[in-house]
Design a protein around this motif. Structure first.
Motif, short mmCIF file in Angstrom:
data_model
loop_
_atom_site.label_atom_id
_atom_site.label_comp_id
_atom_site.label_asym_id
_atom_site.label_seq_id
_atom_site.Cartn_x
_atom_site.Cartn_y
_atom_site.Cartn_z
N GLU A 288 0.83 -1.21 0.00
CA GLU A 288 0.00 0.00 0.00
C GLU A 288 0.86 1.26 0.00
OE1 GLU A 288 -2.79 -0.29 3.22
OE2 GLU A 288 -3.35 -2.32 2.66
N ILE A 289 2.15 1.13 0.27
CA ILE A 289 3.07 2.27 0.22
C ILE A 289 3.29 2.63 -1.24
CG2 ILE A 289 5.43 3.02 0.76
CD1 ILE A 289 5.34 0.93 3.09
N VAL A 290 3.23 3.91 -1.55
CA VAL A 290 3.27 4.38 -2.93
C VAL A 290 4.48 3.82 -3.68
CG1 VAL A 290 3.46 6.42 -4.42
CG2 VAL A 290 1.94 6.45 -2.45
N GLU A 291 5.65 3.87 -3.09
CA GLU A 291 6.86 3.40 -3.78
C GLU A 291 6.79 1.91 -4.10
OE1 GLU A 291 6.99 5.09 -0.82
OE2 GLU A 291 7.62 7.05 -1.55
N VAL A 292 6.27 1.14 -3.18
CA VAL A 292 6.14 -0.31 -3.40
C VAL A 292 5.08 -0.57 -4.46
CG1 VAL A 292 5.58 -2.52 -2.33
CG2 VAL A 292 6.90 -0.82 -1.05
N TRP A 293 3.98 0.15 -4.39
CA TRP A 293 2.90 0.00 -5.38
C TRP A 293 3.43 0.32 -6.78
CZ3 TRP A 293 0.42 3.32 -8.77
CH2 TRP A 293 -0.73 2.82 -9.37
N GLU A 294 4.23 1.39 -6.90
CA GLU A 294 4.79 1.76 -8.20
C GLU A 294 5.70 0.66 -8.75
OE1 GLU A 294 6.55 5.54 -7.27
OE2 GLU A 294 4.70 6.64 -7.70
N LYS A 295 6.48 0.03 -7.87
CA LYS A 295 7.32 -1.09 -8.29
C LYS A 295 6.46 -2.27 -8.75
CE LYS A 295 11.30 -0.05 -5.41
NZ LYS A 295 12.14 -0.48 -4.28
N ASP A 296 5.33 -2.49 -8.06
CA ASP A 296 4.42 -3.57 -8.45
C ASP A 296 3.85 -3.32 -9.85
OD1 ASP A 296 4.75 -4.94 -6.07
OD2 ASP A 296 2.91 -4.17 -5.17
N VAL A 297 3.51 -2.06 -10.14
CA VAL A 297 2.97 -1.71 -11.46
C VAL A 297 4.02 -2.00 -12.53
CG1 VAL A 297 2.20 0.21 -12.92
CG2 VAL A 297 1.32 -0.02 -10.59
N LYS A 298 5.26 -1.61 -12.29
CA LYS A 298 6.34 -1.86 -13.27
C LYS A 298 6.58 -3.36 -13.44
CE LYS A 298 8.68 2.51 -12.46
NZ LYS A 298 9.84 3.18 -11.87
N LYS A 299 6.55 -4.08 -12.34
CA LYS A 299 6.77 -5.52 -12.38
C LYS A 299 5.68 -6.20 -13.21
CE LYS A 299 7.24 -9.38 -9.08
NZ LYS A 299 7.26 -9.70 -7.64
N THR A 300 4.42 -5.84 -12.94
CA THR A 300 3.30 -6.42 -13.69
C THR A 300 3.41 -6.08 -15.17
OG1 THR A 300 1.86 -6.38 -11.75
CG2 THR A 300 0.78 -6.48 -13.90
N LYS A 301 3.73 -4.84 -15.48
CA LYS A 301 3.85 -4.43 -16.88
C LYS A 301 4.93 -5.24 -17.59
CE LYS A 301 4.49 -0.49 -19.88
NZ LYS A 301 5.60 0.31 -20.26
N ARG A 302 6.09 -5.40 -16.95
CA ARG A 302 7.18 -6.15 -17.56
C ARG A 302 6.81 -7.63 -17.75
NH1 ARG A 302 10.23 -7.53 -21.18
NH2 ARG A 302 12.13 -8.63 -20.61
N LEU A 303 6.18 -8.21 -16.74
CA LEU A 303 5.76 -9.60 -16.87
C LEU A 303 4.74 -9.76 -17.99
CD1 LEU A 303 5.55 -10.55 -13.09
CD2 LEU A 303 7.27 -11.33 -14.74
N ASN A 304 3.80 -8.82 -18.11
CA ASN A 304 2.82 -8.86 -19.19
C ASN A 304 3.50 -8.77 -20.56
OD1 ASN A 304 0.16 -6.99 -17.49
ND2 ASN A 304 0.71 -9.14 -17.37
N GLU A 305 4.53 -7.93 -20.66
CA GLU A 305 5.29 -7.82 -21.91
C GLU A 305 5.95 -9.15 -22.28
OE1 GLU A 305 6.53 -3.11 -21.42
OE2 GLU A 305 8.02 -4.67 -21.02
N MET A 306 6.26 -9.94 -21.28
CA MET A 306 6.88 -11.25 -21.49
C MET A 306 5.83 -12.33 -21.75
SD MET A 306 9.71 -10.99 -18.47
CE MET A 306 10.41 -12.61 -18.76
N GLY A 307 4.55 -11.95 -21.76
CA GLY A 307 3.48 -12.92 -22.01
C GLY A 307 2.98 -13.61 -20.75
N ILE A 308 3.36 -13.08 -19.60
CA ILE A 308 2.95 -13.66 -18.32
C ILE A 308 1.82 -12.82 -17.73
CG2 ILE A 308 3.69 -14.19 -15.96
CD1 ILE A 308 6.57 -14.53 -17.18
#
Length: 97
Positions: A36-56
């Protein structure tokens, strides 16, 4: 679940996902209160985006959901698997927690 093999703490690219099934190309993330901390949430968004780009695809659940509504958490995972198996695959929309 449904005979699919999930691995815990799986390294993928520069990330580690909580659970991963290679055959389904599905990552499951269990998010505690720190997400729920903004910095952690922003990392989660980047992580999800990168995984989606990899087809995950990524399903995220809060620790609150896991501890208090496990039935619906399991139902969401089951829905993903059934959609995958019927080749009518549109990833379910699971909002980030």
């Amino acid at each position: 679940m449904y005979s699919y093999d999930f691995h815990r703490q799986k390294p993928i690219d520069k990330f580690i996902v909580d659970f991963f099934c290679n055959k389904l190309q599905l990552a499951i993330e269990c998010d505690g209160y720190s997400h729920e901390i903004v910095e952690v949430w922003e990392k989660d968004v980047k992580k999800t985006k990168r995984l989606n780009e990899m087809g995950i695809q990524v399903l995220r659940f809060s620790d609150y959901q896991i501890m208090n509504d496990l039935e619906n958490v399991l139902r969401a995972i089951e829905d993903y698997i059934l959609a995958y198996e019927t080749n009518d695959f549109t990833p379910p929309l699971i909002p980030p927690c």
